[in-house]
Motif scaffolding. Structure first.
Motif, PDB file in Angstrom:
ATOM      1  N   GLY A   8      -0.697   6.877   1.753  1.00  0.00           N
ATOM      2  CA  GLY A   8      -1.954   6.706   2.151  1.00  0.00           C
ATOM      3  C   GLY A   8      -2.405   5.522   1.321  1.00  0.00           C
ATOM      4  N   ILE A   9      -1.766   5.483  -0.189  1.00  0.00           N
ATOM      5  CA  ILE A   9      -2.625   3.905  -0.794  1.00  0.00           C
ATOM      6  C   ILE A   9      -1.734   3.221  -0.075  1.00  0.00           C
ATOM      7  CG2 ILE A   9      -1.760   3.180  -2.835  1.00  0.00           C
ATOM      8  CD1 ILE A   9      -1.393   5.782  -4.350  1.00  0.00           C
ATOM      9  N   ALA A  10      -0.384   2.792   0.408  1.00  0.00           N
ATOM     10  CA  ALA A  10      -0.252   1.586   0.736  1.00  0.00           C
ATOM     11  C   ALA A  10      -0.830   1.198   2.634  1.00  0.00           C
ATOM     12  CB  ALA A  10       1.467   1.822   1.308  1.00  0.00           C
ATOM     13  N   ALA A  11      -1.218   2.643   2.885  1.00  0.00           N
ATOM     14  CA  ALA A  11      -2.470   2.385   4.191  1.00  0.00           C
ATOM     15  C   ALA A  11      -3.411   1.908   4.372  1.00  0.00           C
ATOM     16  CB  ALA A  11      -2.769   3.440   5.038  1.00  0.00           C
ATOM     17  N   ARG A  12      -4.050   2.742   2.777  1.00  0.00           N
ATOM     18  CA  ARG A  12      -5.844   1.896   2.266  1.00  0.00           C
ATOM     19  C   ARG A  12      -5.443   0.588   2.439  1.00  0.00           C
ATOM     20  NH1 ARG A  12      -9.275  -0.824   1.810  1.00  0.00           N
ATOM     21  NH2 ARG A  12     -11.491  -0.489   0.797  1.00  0.00           N
ATOM     22  N   LEU A  13      -4.982   0.112   1.205  1.00  0.00           N
ATOM     23  CA  LEU A  13      -4.014  -1.444   0.437  1.00  0.00           C
ATOM     24  C   LEU A  13      -4.206  -2.098   1.657  1.00  0.00           C
ATOM     25  CD1 LEU A  13      -2.483  -2.551  -2.804  1.00  0.00           C
ATOM     26  CD2 LEU A  13      -2.457  -3.689  -0.666  1.00  0.00           C
ATOM     27  N   ALA A  14      -3.128  -2.356   2.448  1.00  0.00           N
ATOM     28  CA  ALA A  14      -2.930  -2.778   3.918  1.00  0.00           C
ATOM     29  C   ALA A  14      -4.473  -3.403   4.889  1.00  0.00           C
ATOM     30  CB  ALA A  14      -2.532  -2.195   4.728  1.00  0.00           C
ATOM     31  N   ALA A 216     -17.761   4.356   0.052  1.00  0.00           N
ATOM     32  CA  ALA A 216     -16.436   4.419   0.903  1.00  0.00           C
ATOM     33  C   ALA A 216     -15.612   5.750   0.107  1.00  0.00           C
ATOM     34  CB  ALA A 216     -15.752   3.346   1.126  1.00  0.00           C
ATOM     35  N   VAL A 217     -15.385   6.971   1.276  1.00  0.00           N
ATOM     36  CA  VAL A 217     -14.911   8.400   0.896  1.00  0.00           C
ATOM     37  C   VAL A 217     -13.950   7.324   1.887  1.00  0.00           C
ATOM     38  CG1 VAL A 217     -13.792  10.235   2.183  1.00  0.00           C
ATOM     39  CG2 VAL A 217     -16.015   9.921   2.302  1.00  0.00           C
ATOM     40  N   LEU A 218     -12.107   7.819   0.864  1.00  0.00           N
ATOM     41  CA  LEU A 218     -10.701   7.264   0.669  1.00  0.00           C
ATOM     42  C   LEU A 218     -10.087   8.740   1.442  1.00  0.00           C
ATOM     43  CD1 LEU A 218      -8.808   5.094  -0.344  1.00  0.00           C
ATOM     44  CD2 LEU A 218      -8.732   6.263  -1.929  1.00  0.00           C
ATOM     45  N   ALA A 219     -10.031   8.187   2.433  1.00  0.00           N
ATOM     46  CA  ALA A 219      -9.012   8.884   3.304  1.00  0.00           C
ATOM     47  C   ALA A 219      -7.735   8.879   3.143  1.00  0.00           C
ATOM     48  CB  ALA A 219      -9.848   9.540   5.170  1.00  0.00           C
ATOM     49  N   ASP A 220      -7.030   9.626   4.137  1.00  0.00           N
ATOM     50  CA  ASP A 220      -5.036   9.519   3.592  1.00  0.00           C
ATOM     51  C   ASP A 220      -5.243   9.208   5.229  1.00  0.00           C
ATOM     52  OD1 ASP A 220      -3.113   9.270   3.533  1.00  0.00           O
ATOM     53  OD2 ASP A 220      -2.121  10.725   2.081  1.00  0.00           O
ATOM     54  N   ARG A 221      -4.972   7.764   5.422  1.00  0.00           N
ATOM     55  CA  ARG A 221      -4.837   7.240   6.498  1.00  0.00           C
ATOM     56  C   ARG A 221      -3.306   7.719   7.843  1.00  0.00           C
ATOM     57  NH1 ARG A 221      -9.717   3.190   8.631  1.00  0.00           N
ATOM     58  NH2 ARG A 221     -11.788   3.814   7.768  1.00  0.00           N
ATOM     59  N   ALA A 222      -2.441   7.583   6.911  1.00  0.00           N
ATOM     60  CA  ALA A 222      -2.039   7.271   6.487  1.00  0.00           C
ATOM     61  C   ALA A 222      -0.461   9.154   7.392  1.00  0.00           C
ATOM     62  CB  ALA A 222      -0.397   6.552   5.546  1.00  0.00           C
ATOM     63  N   ALA A 223      -1.379   9.606   6.946  1.00  0.00           N
ATOM     64  CA  ALA A 223      -1.582  10.856   6.931  1.00  0.00           C
ATOM     65  C   ALA A 223      -1.713  11.721   8.753  1.00  0.00           C
ATOM     66  CB  ALA A 223      -1.706  11.924   5.637  1.00  0.00           C
ATOM     67  N   ALA A 224      -2.636  10.765   8.824  1.00  0.00           N
ATOM     68  CA  ALA A 224      -3.677  11.334  10.059  1.00  0.00           C
ATOM     69  C   ALA A 224      -2.528  12.049  11.198  1.00  0.00           C
ATOM     70  CB  ALA A 224      -4.851   9.871  10.923  1.00  0.00           C
TER      71      ALA A 224
END
Length: 224
Positions: A8-14, A216-224
């Motif tokens: 999730g951290i990686a996806a947000r950074l990307a 912004a709300v930080l969401a775990d997009r990698a888990a979606a």
């Protein structure tokens, strides 16, 4: 409150890597960023062992151990990838041709100082290695790390107490709890996970935090 996973951290950074950038991903957690690069951007990933144009991790059936990154992890390559020796590779780094390097961190301070290679004389990491060149040569440094260490200790600190990798080099910090911009020698929270209050985040930080008006709300997009 659910902290972000490493992916999730990686996806947000990307999402913050811009079109046309040449990017080095440090060994460890930053390597995950390769799996989440936006499809609509041309981003070239560099590795110190002499590669420009890495792709995401291969599936198990597609692993080729003649293709590895500097962390000895299997990789794929994109069309047009280049291979070269260490002299050329570090010429890219030292020549200032990387728009971004993503590094892990033990400690980050609001003046942009980063410590990421040793905690004390008994640390298992023997030397600073290529992180020294990357810290000095890349045009900007993003740090990707958990917000606290495994014992709950602070990694976001007023002053680094571990040996520095680089002084005043960090532009952004991406953790499992928030995203921090470093501006005017202070931490500015731009994203924060849902269910975490400002007071709780401050209590888990060893430095004063400032909060953006349009967080912004930080969401775990990698888990979606």
């Amino acid at each position: 409150m659910t902290p972000l996973t490493r992916d999730g951290i990686a996806a947000r950074l990307a999402r913050d890597i811009q079109d046309g950038w040449h990017v080095n991903l440090g060994i460890g957690m930053p390597e995950l960023v390769a799996n989440y690069l936006p499809d609509d951007r041309e981003i070239l990933l560099h590795s110190e062992n002499g590669i420009l144009g890495m792709g995401p991790y291969p599936e198990e059936k597609d692993i080729d151990w003649t293709l590895i990154n500097a962390g000895k992890k299997p990789i794929t390559t994109i069309k047009g990838a280049s291979f070269f020796d260490h002299a050329w590779s570090f010429g890219i780094v030292r020549g200032g041709h990387l728009q971004l390097c993503v590094l892990g961190g033990y400690q980050v301070a609001p003046n942009g100082d980063l410590a990421n290679w040793a905690r004390d004389a008994d640390d298992p990491l023997p030397a600073i290695g290529g992180a020294m060149d990357l810290a000095a040569g890349a045009q900007r440094i993003f740090v990707m790390m958990t917000h606290n260490d495994k014992n709950g200790g602070f990694k976001v600190v007023e002053d680094c107490t571990y040996p520095l990798t680089g002084a005043g080099i960090v532009k952004k910090v991406f953790t499992d709890l928030c995203v921090l911009d470093i501006q005017d020698r202070r931490f500015l929270v731009t994203d924060m996970i849902d269910g975490l209050s400002r007071e709780e985040l401050q209590a888990r930080s060893g430095a004063k935090l400032h909060f953006a008006e349009d967080m912004a709300v930080l969401a775990d997009r990698a888990a979606a």
